[in-house]
Scaffold this motif. Structure first.
Motif, short mmCIF file in Angstrom:
data_model
loop_
_atom_site.label_atom_id
_atom_site.label_comp_id
_atom_site.label_asym_id
_atom_site.label_seq_id
_atom_site.Cartn_x
_atom_site.Cartn_y
_atom_site.Cartn_z
N MET A 1 0.84 -1.19 0.00
CA MET A 1 0.00 0.00 0.00
C MET A 1 0.88 1.25 0.00
SD MET A 1 -3.29 0.62 2.49
CE MET A 1 -3.83 -1.08 2.23
N ASP A 2 0.45 2.29 -0.70
CA ASP A 2 1.27 3.49 -0.83
C ASP A 2 1.03 4.49 0.30
OD1 ASP A 2 2.17 2.38 -3.15
OD2 ASP A 2 1.38 3.93 -4.49
N GLN A 3 2.03 5.32 0.50
CA GLN A 3 1.94 6.47 1.40
C GLN A 3 2.39 7.71 0.64
OE1 GLN A 3 4.71 5.08 4.40
NE2 GLN A 3 3.04 4.64 5.82
N ILE A 4 1.93 8.87 1.10
CA ILE A 4 2.44 10.13 0.57
C ILE A 4 3.14 10.87 1.71
CG2 ILE A 4 1.77 12.43 -0.26
CD1 ILE A 4 -0.20 11.11 -2.10
N SER A 48 -9.34 6.40 -10.68
CA SER A 48 -9.78 5.01 -10.49
C SER A 48 -11.30 4.90 -10.57
CB SER A 48 -9.27 4.47 -9.16
OG SER A 48 -9.76 5.23 -8.07
N ASP A 49 -12.03 5.93 -10.14
CA ASP A 49 -13.49 5.87 -10.24
C ASP A 49 -13.95 5.81 -11.70
OD1 ASP A 49 -13.88 5.87 -7.54
OD2 ASP A 49 -15.03 7.73 -7.46
N ILE A 50 -13.22 6.49 -12.58
CA ILE A 50 -13.56 6.45 -14.01
C ILE A 50 -13.35 5.04 -14.54
CG2 ILE A 50 -13.05 7.40 -16.29
CD1 ILE A 50 -14.33 9.38 -14.26
N GLN A 51 -12.30 4.37 -14.07
CA GLN A 51 -12.06 2.99 -14.49
C GLN A 51 -13.16 2.07 -13.96
OE1 GLN A 51 -9.84 1.74 -16.74
NE2 GLN A 51 -11.18 -0.04 -16.44
N THR A 52 -13.63 2.33 -12.75
CA THR A 52 -14.72 1.51 -12.20
C THR A 52 -15.99 1.67 -13.02
OG1 THR A 52 -13.83 1.71 -9.95
CG2 THR A 52 -16.14 1.11 -10.15
N MET A 53 -16.33 2.90 -13.42
CA MET A 53 -17.50 3.11 -14.26
C MET A 53 -17.30 2.46 -15.63
SD MET A 53 -20.58 4.22 -14.51
CE MET A 53 -20.91 5.44 -13.22
N HIS A 397 -7.65 6.20 -1.35
CA HIS A 397 -8.82 7.09 -1.43
C HIS A 397 -8.54 8.23 -2.42
CE1 HIS A 397 -11.15 5.40 1.87
NE2 HIS A 397 -10.09 5.43 2.65
N LEU A 398 -7.31 8.73 -2.38
CA LEU A 398 -6.93 9.89 -3.18
C LEU A 398 -7.07 9.61 -4.67
CD1 LEU A 398 -5.58 12.70 -2.43
CD2 LEU A 398 -3.44 11.64 -3.15
N ASP A 399 -6.76 8.39 -5.08
CA ASP A 399 -6.76 8.04 -6.50
C ASP A 399 -8.17 8.06 -7.10
OD1 ASP A 399 -4.02 7.65 -6.35
OD2 ASP A 399 -4.25 5.54 -5.78
N ARG A 400 -9.19 8.06 -6.23
CA ARG A 400 -10.56 8.12 -6.73
C ARG A 400 -10.90 9.50 -7.27
NH1 ARG A 400 -14.39 7.48 -2.61
NH2 ARG A 400 -15.86 7.58 -4.34
N GLY A 401 -10.21 10.56 -6.79
CA GLY A 401 -10.65 11.90 -7.13
C GLY A 401 -9.60 12.89 -7.57
N TYR A 402 -8.32 12.53 -7.49
CA TYR A 402 -7.26 13.47 -7.87
C TYR A 402 -6.22 12.78 -8.74
CZ TYR A 402 -9.20 16.51 -4.27
OH TYR A 402 -10.04 17.28 -3.53
#
Length: 422
Positions: A1-4, A48-53, A397-402
């Motif tokens: 899992m990644d961290q920033i 990632s949300d775009i990939q889910t859709m 979580h971040l990859d879903r929106g940014y």
């Protein structure tokens, strides 16, 4: 899992390009189900949300192709061969429920799992279902799935939402385009994403009036045709990056930014002492002097202060001069970032839907954990102004929106990196 990992590095300077809106794109994509002709979206965000859709639409038989490094999405639903949206896909994202209205309107039947996708409140879909029932849909809930049918097709009707719901407005708007007769949506959402969807549907041949107001009237048509449509600028990404120089200091230009998308938010920033200037390329944001003033914020449906910018605004107010009160009126459980900010030295007192923030001179870097999409980026913003190193975990979580958050902040001088968790 990644961290920033974020290290406070002083003032920011430069330009940040703003992507197309996640919430708009996730709404526009299901519109392909309304027509057997191609729908092409430009200025799409790479998330990632775009990939889910994409996966969901493909599971229904739609053809979805990503072009130009993901910034163009070409879709065609000429051969839908499945009308069941399965739990395994739908559970990942609430926006999945938006396939229900289009499938039901076009083919008269659909089975869609109840969605998941967020930890910030119940967010029930009952308003979606009541809107479709007002258009003659027959609905049954069985084993976690909505079984919907309209044997003679949907029919125009009056839908009066008891409170404003963006998702329910979107679902009803799409369904009404192919319903027989006239549908009136009362107390409809006014968000830019609603206007963007209406404009795309109009390009496809829909007859819609009143988008952007609380009453939308749709005259149903027999069929919709193909279209090409650019996704509107992401106002939440815009607001998030506007806060970066407000928190860290400096001056940043947001390319593609539009004040009309965020007027209430801009007014609060200016009240706090942040300078916002419109340019020929977008918006320029600067923080002059030593800091910002405390302000009170109440989240409201558009055109009010967006709930999706509340967590980020809290990060700014943690070091403001004075005491700020943030009232969350849209979603329960949306202060889960507060304890993480307190780990960085913030003084926050949460009671129900209200958070009182007493500004401190300096935040301190600390290990923190993201609890949802907007909370994750609020912790990154706080890290820009904190002394030392802030390590943000659970950044999926971040990859879903940014998209490219590290690259965009690095480009204006932030010291930030994404690493594999040890």
């Amino acid at each position: 899992m990644d961290q920033i990992i974020v290290t406070g590095n002083g003032a920011l300077s430069g330009q940040i390009p703003i992507a197309g809106a996640k919430n708009a794109c996730l709404t526009l994509m299901p519109a392909t189900l309304l027509s057997d002709e191609p729908l092409t979206l430009t200025n799409a965000p790479r998330l990632s949300d775009i990939q889910t859709m994409t996966t969901l639409l493909q599971s229904l038989g739609a053809e979805v192709t990503s072009l130009q490094d993901g910034q163009v999405i070409a879709m065609s639903s000429h051969d839908l061969n499945n009308h069941v949206a399965h739990y395994d896909i739908v559970r990942k994202m609430r926006a999945s429920i938006l396939v229900l209205g289009p499938m039901l309107a076009r083919d008269g039947h659909a089975v869609v799992s109840l969605p998941g996708g967020c930890a910030i409140g119940a967010r029930p879909v009952d308003l979606h279902l009541k809107a479709l029932e007002a258009m003659g849909a027959e609905l049954e809930l069985k084993e976690g799935y909505v079984h919907a049918k309209a044997p003679g097709g949907l029919k125009g009707g009056v839908v009066e939402f008891p409170f404003v719901s963006v998702g329910a407005t979107e679902n009803a708007l799409m369904a009404a385009t192919l319903a027989k007769g006239t549908t009136v949506l009362k107390n409809a959402a006014k968000e830019p994403e609603i206007i963007d969807l209406a404009h795309c549907l109009q390009k496809m041949g829909a007859q819609i009036d009143g988008e952007g107001t609380d009453t939308i009237t749709i005259q149903g048509v027999d069929r919709l045709h193909g279209a090409t449509h650019p996704v509107v600028t992401d106002r939440i990404e815009l607001g998030t990056y506007m806060l970066a120089p407000a928190i860290a200091g400096g001056e940043v230009e947001l390319l593609g930014g539009r004040r009309d998308l965020l007027e209430a938010f801009c007014q609060k920033l200016e009240e706090a002492g942040v300078q916002i200037t419109e340019t020929d390329k977008g918006l320029k944001v600067a923080r002059n002097g030593n800091g910002v003033r405390a302000v009170d914020v109440t989240t409201e449906p558009f055109p009010g202060f967006p709930t999706d910018l509340q967590a980020q605004m809290m990060a700014l107010l943690c070091t403001a001069d004075g005491v700020s009160v943030l009232e969350e009126t849209i979603f329960e459980n949306r202060f889960m970032h507060a304890p993480e900010l307190m780990r960085m030295g913030a003084k926050i007192d949460v009671h129900g839907g209200t958070a009182t923030v007493t500004g401190v001179p300096q935040l301190k870097g600390a290990p923190v954990m993201a609890t949802d999409l907007r909370a994750s980026v609020s912790l990154i913003l706080a890290g820009l102004a904190a002394e030392g190193q802030t390590v943000v975990s659970r950044v999926y979580h971040l990859d879903r929106g940014y998209e490219h958050v590290v690259r965009k902040l690095e480009g204006v001088g932030a010291k930030i990196e994404r690493v594999r968790e040890q």
